[in-house]
Scaffold this active site. Structure first.
Site, PDB file in Angstrom:
ATOM      1  CG  MET A 137      -1.579   1.270   1.475  1.00 45.33           C
ATOM      2  SD  MET A 137      -2.609   1.474   2.950  1.00 45.33           S
ATOM      3  CE  MET A 137      -2.649  -0.052   3.776  1.00 45.33           C
ATOM      4  N   PRO A 138       0.953   1.963  -1.125  1.00 51.20           N
ATOM      5  CG  PRO A 138       0.895   2.660  -3.343  1.00 51.20           C
ATOM      6  CD  PRO A 138       0.393   1.628  -2.407  1.00 51.20           C
ATOM      7  CB  ILE A 139       1.776   6.070   2.632  1.00 49.82           C
ATOM      8  CG1 ILE A 139       0.965   4.899   3.189  1.00 49.82           C
ATOM      9  CG2 ILE A 139       1.411   7.380   3.332  1.00 49.82           C
ATOM     10  CD1 ILE A 139       1.271   4.574   4.633  1.00 49.82           C
TER      11      ILE A 139
END
Length: 67
Positions: free
Chosen positions: A1-3
């Protein structure tokens, strides 16, 4: 999950920030092979007195441009 965290100077409209979030999400989906719901975008607005370049605040730079 990219932040993905982005800092921008204060003063943009809610619509501009929303568009930025949509575009960044799209870029992450296209390049990282993730689903849109997996992408988190955090936009932090910074006051022009708290952002500097070349030893001056952005407020000072803006004021110099107006002269």
């Amino acid at each position: 999950m990219p932040i993905i965290q982005v800092q921008v100077l204060e003063g943009r409209s809610d619509e501009q920030i929303k568009g930025l979030i949509e575009d960044i999400t799209g870029a992450a989906v296209d390049n990282l092979e993730v689903r849109p719901e997996q992408v988190r975008v955090i936009v932090t607005e910074v006051a022009d007195t708290k952002w500097g370049a070349g030893g001056l605040t952005m407020k000072e730079i803006k004021q110099k441009r107006e002269l």
